[in-house]
Design a protein around this motif. Structure first.
Motif, PDB file in Angstrom:
ATOM      1  N   THR A 162      -9.175  -9.387  -5.347  1.00  0.00           N
ATOM      2  CA  THR A 162      -8.449  -8.205  -5.820  1.00  0.00           C
ATOM      3  C   THR A 162      -9.136  -7.556  -7.019  1.00  0.00           C
ATOM      4  OG1 THR A 162      -7.026  -9.675  -7.125  1.00  0.00           O
ATOM      5  CG2 THR A 162      -6.213  -8.972  -4.973  1.00  0.00           C
ATOM      6  N   TYR A 184      -6.492 -15.204  -4.318  1.00  0.00           N
ATOM      7  CA  TYR A 184      -6.787 -13.787  -4.093  1.00  0.00           C
ATOM      8  C   TYR A 184      -7.341 -13.080  -5.330  1.00  0.00           C
ATOM      9  CZ  TYR A 184      -3.545 -14.969  -0.348  1.00  0.00           C
ATOM     10  OH  TYR A 184      -2.911 -15.580   0.696  1.00  0.00           O
ATOM     11  N   ASN A 238      -2.635  -7.640 -12.009  1.00  0.00           N
ATOM     12  CA  ASN A 238      -3.369  -8.644 -11.243  1.00  0.00           C
ATOM     13  C   ASN A 238      -3.749  -9.833 -12.127  1.00  0.00           C
ATOM     14  OD1 ASN A 238      -4.918  -9.244  -8.627  1.00  0.00           O
ATOM     15  ND2 ASN A 238      -6.524  -9.433 -10.171  1.00  0.00           N
ATOM     16  N   SER A 297     -12.050  -5.683  -5.733  1.00  0.00           N
ATOM     17  CA  SER A 297     -11.584  -4.533  -4.948  1.00  0.00           C
ATOM     18  C   SER A 297     -11.169  -3.389  -5.871  1.00  0.00           C
ATOM     19  CB  SER A 297     -10.403  -4.943  -4.069  1.00  0.00           C
ATOM     20  OG  SER A 297     -10.802  -5.905  -3.110  1.00  0.00           O
TER      21      SER A 297
END
Length: 424
Positions: free
Chosen positions: A220, A216, A207, A223
């Motif tokens: 992310t 995003y 990521n 999350s």
């Protein structure tokens, strides 16, 4: 808004579970403190993240960036927890202090920013526009290093330590992990824990390098953090033994000093009705292999006898049965015998469950008191309560079961002359 509540909830859960692990007195407190510290660290990082997500950080600007150096600590805590668990370590080796050096340097670098006024930090935060798609991890620069230096450093640190923990686990499972003396509950937990950390750090790294500059990224990253915390905490909560009963991975306790057997260890009674131990059940044991339950190989016969000696020594010396709410977990902590093993020994060898075993100890204690007439002006029910029984019914039932007499009959037959106890 959903992300805010998810981050906040996961951080609270991590703090609660970490707090329970920290305050629980266990024989392997050294290893557990690393896990507890890691969960508490996760909780604090999540708390600061939740403040940033919903903008509340503007109301408490001095909290901003206080969690940053902690990212460098999470990796070492992860590695040291796995290492201390696999190697049954009991104290910190100061040679590993250097693992925390990046966190110390990061903190020192941020000291000038920490010393700034609330007004300065508020203006700084507003300029970052956290409510936009601009991600804070890679554009904020409060120290001397470039803006993206520490985010990449946090990422690589976590990944490297997760891989090192995985290597430790792999080597352990190929060697000592095959031993019959390995606790399967703890072994499975360590395997799950390392796997969770490896997956989380690999995804985090991907990521960081693939979607770092996209809208995003913040979503992310948070999350991943939420899922990791929830997975670890729920795993522990669903297996209470990890909180209250599983203290070790390998049984390496020192030999226990010899104590008398189950009957002789009790105080000799005056013409007592015998309370003989239930003989071992051969079908539950196999020479060289120990107890078997459901086809799972258990401890050796010598190990079982050692546990029985340790248990009897604890009962005779400490008299924990005088506590009305004595639990299997309490005895497990005090004797360093895991609950599942303690229960197996009592049921498989002595043929009694934990409650019956404790009640027998209480009856022995009462027989001594009744023999000596050492109960003052208490009624029989009163001395039953003094011995740890929680009700008159339980007291009478247990006494008759183990002696064949009522307490009053036993006192009349075995007590000193002229010392008839009061009836309840």
């Amino acid at each position: 808004m959903i992300l805010f509540y998810a981050v906040l909830t996961s951080s609270v859960l991590s703090i609660l579970v970490g707090g329970l692990l920290w305050q629980k007195k266990q024989p392997n407190t050294y290893a557990q403190r690393f896990l507890s510290g890691l969960l508490l660290l996760y909780g604090y990082i999540g708390f600061i993240s939740s403040l940033v997500i919903n903008g509340t950080i503007l109301q408490v600007p001095h909290f901003f960036r206080t969690a940053a150096p902690l990212y460098y600590i999470s990796g070492p805590l992860l590695y040291l927890y796995v290492r201390s668990s696999l190697r049954s370590e009991t104290r910190f080796d100061w040679r590993y202090s250097w693992l925390f050096l990046p966190a110390v340097l990061n903190f020192i670098e941020f000291i000038p920013f920490y010393a700034q006024s609330a007004a300065y930090k508020t203006a700084h935060l507003k300029a970052l526009a956290f409510t936009t798609t601009q991600n804070s991890l890679t554009v904020v620069r409060e120290g001397w290093a470039p803006a993206s230096f520490h985010p990449i450093g946090y990422t690589l640190s976590g990944l490297i330590y997760a891989i090192l923990a995985g290597v430790l686990l792999r080597n352990y499972l190929r060697g000592e992990g095959k031993s019959k003396l390995v606790n399967p509950v703890y072994r499975d937990w360590i395997k799950a824990f390392v796997l969770i950390q490896l997956v989380a750090n690999i995804v985090w790294t991907l990521n960081m390098f693939l979607v770092r500059d996209t809208p995003y990224f913040n979503y992310t990253i948070n999350s991943i953090y939420v899922i990791t915390q929830f997975t670890i905490c729920i795993y522990i909560i669903q297996r209470p033994a990890l909180l209250y009963g599983v203290y070790w991975l390998n049984r390496k306790e020192a030999p226990v000093s010899t104590v008398p057997d189950r009957v002789a260890s009790a105080v000799l009674l005056k013409n007592p009705v015998p309370i003989a131990p239930v003989p071992a059940k051969p079908e539950k044991a196999e020479a060289g292999n120990g107890l078997r339950k459901g086809g799972v190989t258990g401890p050796s016969e010598a190990d079982v006898q050692e546990k029985l000696q340790l248990l009897e020594q604890y009962m005779v010396n400490q008299k924990p049965y005088l506590q009305p709410r004595l639990s299997l977990a309490d005895v497990s902590v005090a004797t360093n015998i895991p609950p599942y093993l303690l229960s197996s020994v009592l049921n498989g060898v002595l043929g009694v469950d934990f409650r019956d075993y404790v009640n027998e100890q209480r009856v022995r204690h009462l027989c001594t008191l009744l023999q000596r007439g050492d109960y003052g002006h208490l009624t029989l029910e009163g001395i039953g309560m003094e011995a740890g029984f929680s009700s008159k019914t339980t007291f009478y039932r247990a006494f008759q079961k183990h002696t064949g007499l009522t307490p009053h009959q036993y006192a009349l037959q075995n007590g000193p002359e002229g010392s008839e106890p009061q009836q309840a």
